[in-house]
Design an enzyme around this catalytic site. Structure first.
Site, mmCIF file in Angstrom:
data_model
loop_
_atom_site.group_PDB
_atom_site.id
_atom_site.type_symbol
_atom_site.label_atom_id
_atom_site.label_comp_id
_atom_site.label_asym_id
_atom_site.label_seq_id
_atom_site.Cartn_x
_atom_site.Cartn_y
_atom_site.Cartn_z
ATOM 1 N N GLN A 31 0.827 -1.197 0.000
ATOM 2 C CA GLN A 31 0.000 0.000 0.000
ATOM 3 C C GLN A 31 0.871 1.261 0.000
ATOM 4 O O GLN A 31 2.074 1.201 0.235
ATOM 5 C CB GLN A 31 -0.901 -0.015 1.251
ATOM 6 C CG GLN A 31 -0.117 -0.261 2.532
ATOM 7 C CD GLN A 31 -0.934 -0.915 3.651
ATOM 8 O OE1 GLN A 31 -2.122 -1.191 3.506
ATOM 9 N NE2 GLN A 31 -0.290 -1.155 4.774
ATOM 10 N N HIS A 62 -7.077 4.692 19.889
ATOM 11 C CA HIS A 62 -6.186 3.762 20.589
ATOM 12 C C HIS A 62 -6.674 3.408 21.987
ATOM 13 O O HIS A 62 -6.563 2.262 22.422
ATOM 14 C CB HIS A 62 -4.753 4.309 20.604
ATOM 15 C CG HIS A 62 -4.140 4.284 19.235
ATOM 16 N ND1 HIS A 62 -3.462 5.350 18.692
ATOM 17 C CD2 HIS A 62 -4.143 3.322 18.273
ATOM 18 C CE1 HIS A 62 -3.059 5.029 17.470
ATOM 19 N NE2 HIS A 62 -3.465 3.820 17.188
ATOM 20 N N ASP A 86 1.242 1.501 13.775
ATOM 21 C CA ASP A 86 1.683 2.797 14.316
ATOM 22 C C ASP A 86 2.126 2.689 15.766
ATOM 23 O O ASP A 86 2.788 3.584 16.284
ATOM 24 C CB ASP A 86 0.586 3.859 14.135
ATOM 25 C CG ASP A 86 -0.728 3.445 14.770
ATOM 26 O OD1 ASP A 86 -0.752 3.205 15.994
ATOM 27 O OD2 ASP A 86 -1.736 3.353 14.049
ATOM 28 N N GLU A 106 2.305 -7.067 12.321
ATOM 29 C CA GLU A 106 1.998 -6.044 11.314
ATOM 30 C C GLU A 106 2.548 -6.526 9.974
ATOM 31 O O GLU A 106 3.730 -6.830 9.856
ATOM 32 C CB GLU A 106 2.636 -4.713 11.735
ATOM 33 C CG GLU A 106 2.686 -3.642 10.662
ATOM 34 C CD GLU A 106 1.311 -3.214 10.137
ATOM 35 O OE1 GLU A 106 0.477 -2.798 10.958
ATOM 36 O OE2 GLU A 106 1.101 -3.316 8.905
ATOM 37 N N ASP A 136 1.953 -11.887 7.946
ATOM 38 C CA ASP A 136 0.525 -11.836 7.660
ATOM 39 C C ASP A 136 -0.235 -12.258 8.918
ATOM 40 O O ASP A 136 -0.045 -13.368 9.425
ATOM 41 C CB ASP A 136 0.229 -12.803 6.497
ATOM 42 C CG ASP A 136 -1.256 -12.827 6.140
ATOM 43 O OD1 ASP A 136 -1.584 -12.475 5.003
ATOM 44 O OD2 ASP A 136 -2.080 -13.200 7.013
ATOM 45 N N GLY A 137 -1.088 -11.352 9.417
ATOM 46 C CA GLY A 137 -1.790 -11.595 10.669
ATOM 47 C C GLY A 137 -2.712 -12.800 10.612
ATOM 48 O O GLY A 137 -2.849 -13.537 11.607
ATOM 49 N N ASP A 154 -6.516 -4.559 14.860
ATOM 50 C CA ASP A 154 -6.342 -3.137 14.591
ATOM 51 C C ASP A 154 -5.883 -2.984 13.138
ATOM 52 O O ASP A 154 -4.796 -2.499 12.861
ATOM 53 C CB ASP A 154 -5.314 -2.594 15.593
ATOM 54 C CG ASP A 154 -5.021 -1.120 15.398
ATOM 55 O OD1 ASP A 154 -5.713 -0.468 14.608
ATOM 56 O OD2 ASP A 154 -4.072 -0.631 16.059
ATOM 57 N N ASP A 157 -9.006 -0.532 6.531
ATOM 58 C CA ASP A 157 -10.322 -0.764 5.940
ATOM 59 C C ASP A 157 -10.368 -2.067 5.135
ATOM 60 O O ASP A 157 -9.339 -2.564 4.682
ATOM 61 C CB ASP A 157 -10.674 0.436 5.060
ATOM 62 C CG ASP A 157 -10.671 1.732 5.862
ATOM 63 O OD1 ASP A 157 -11.604 1.933 6.641
ATOM 64 O OD2 ASP A 157 -9.707 2.514 5.732
ATOM 65 N N PRO A 161 -4.873 -5.338 1.967
ATOM 66 C CA PRO A 161 -4.382 -6.444 2.794
ATOM 67 C C PRO A 161 -5.269 -6.765 3.993
ATOM 68 O O PRO A 161 -5.196 -7.864 4.533
ATOM 69 C CB PRO A 161 -2.985 -5.979 3.239
ATOM 70 C CG PRO A 161 -2.951 -4.509 3.015
ATOM 71 C CD PRO A 161 -3.888 -4.242 1.884
#
EC number: 2.5.1.16
Lengths: 283, 283
Positions: A31, A62, A86, A106, A136-137, A154, A157, A161
């Protein structure tokens, strides 16, 4: 660089933010990650043109994605964060003294790099309890043999991914990766954005089918579409709306004094859903 | 006509809405009233460039400014609305069968004209219980000899003709015009717009000084600045957070079935204030 950042969530309806400077721009494998200095919101991160966080309003998201689950569990020790590059969710989670280890999975290292460079107050990446994995989660949750007390989804959209994070299969992997009184939270988009209603419904029906206790709650995030944001909370045993969760939040004056949004009353009040929101997720 | 409507609430941060057509534009004695047809929000009214309502989201504001007070009072018969020229607040108030008479005091007839012409679903101006007066609301409350069960302050932002609606003196007139168990609600702007904090504080300290019971509550209004909107509720005797108010709202299934936002749980949950909001109105 444009003078204004625009994100449209409903044809030509959207948000406009005045920009000062482009600080970071990298097209990763997944992305486009960008950070701008804005006129009044501090630094602002966007992914593929969608707002992820600003320094001024990130506390809402958060705090609300973390503490509802963290206070619902009586003593969370092992926490898994899917996404959250983040670092803000991990920062909130680690405010809980019971936490021994946080695995943050992440997919995109570029998000972590952007945060480390442009959001020094958001991540707490030097904390020895934080273990960052660039994977990859979905695959991680499917294959892990760990047992987590809290899992927080978390992701961004449901395009790109993060799409798989809105599928029932993923939530069944999460169920299996949670300890016997485990609690899960996932961000589930804005009820005002009709194109995301199918994804929202899918998540709510999935957690409702899989977990004994589940519900939607809301938070006001000014730079997200329409300001109204929804999150799912699902639990194997502990009631997110029970007396015990409420009393734990009320007693945790040390943590609460560091927060600007979440408190015991907000935790409970956030689950009160307007009629039109209930309709979106009704069967 | 511009192709997009822009309202900036924080330097260059704001809302953008796609426009199709200008339907109404009149510079009244007090302000510029305009109505646009938009791409996805139905018709949109602005006053001096600030969004007042759209057909698609007006239900949030009108339900939330009306029913909290209306269900807090055990049997509201006489209701006073200050402002509210679009008619949406009166429409909600008149859903309560106990209501015998609604005095709506709108300073600017142009707002009523614009609503009658462009928002046919918002006002219920033909209702014989509704008495519309084109007068200054502050003078009206100061001089009235009526005794109202509920007063709703549905004015615009604290610039221009609505400025006095944020002054303590005005709330003392309201106190005197309320019956012995009277209840008041006022719109008090967005906690995210710093320039309005002094006005918000003034109203909260005024009602806190004048009334035995008072509190702030919140609603999500997508086309208002930042989406988070605050309202003040003040009461002489009935507790807005008491069991009786809750049970009345829960029992009123006929009214609730017509609503898209308000319900008994939302009434209570809306009073749960995030820490940063509490700070704004703290002494």
């Amino acid at each position: 660089m444009p003078l204004q950042y625009n994100e449209y969530y409903n044809e030509r309806t959207g948000l406009t933010v005045g920009l000062k400077k482009l600080l970071f721009s990298e097209q990763s494998e997944y992305q486009l990650v960008e950070v701008y200095e804005t006129d009044t919101w501090g630094n602002l991160m966007t992914i593929d043109g969608m707002v992820m966080l600003s320094e001024r309003d990130e506390f809402v998201y958060h705090e609300m994605i973390s503490h509802v689950a963290m206070f619902t569990h009586p003593e969370p020790k092992n926490v898994l964060i899917i996404g959250g590059g983040d670092g803000g969710t991990a920062r909130e989670v680690m405010k809980h003294g019971s936490v021994e280890r946080v695995d943050m999975v992440e997919i995109d290292k570029t998000v972590v790099d952007a945060s480390k460079r442009c959001f020094p107050g958001v991540g707490d990446f030097a904390n020895p309890r934080l273990n960052v994995l660039y994977e990859d989660g979905i695959e991680f949750v499917k294959n892990t043999r760990e047992s987590y007390d809290v899992i927080i989804i978390d992701g961004s959209d449901p395009v790109g991914p993060a799409e798989g994070l809105f599928e029932k299969e993923f939530y069944s992997y999460c169920f299996d990766a949670l300890s016997e009184n485990g609690v899960l939270t996932a961000q589930t988009e804005s009820p005002w954005v009709e194109s995301y209603h199918p994804s929202m419904k899918k998540v709510y029906h999935a957690v409702d089918d899989l977990f004994p206790l589940s519900g939607m709650y809301l938070a006001y995030i000014p730079l997200y579409p329409a300001g109204m944001w929804s999150m799912a909370c699902a639990s194997k045993k502990e009631d997110p709306l029970g007396r015990a969760a409420h009393d734990r939040a009320e007693a945790a004056t040390g943590i609460i004094s560091t927060l600007r949004y979440y408190n015991a009353a907000v935790h409970r009040g956030a689950f009160a859903l307007p009629n039109f929101v209930k309709e979106i997720i009704s069967r």
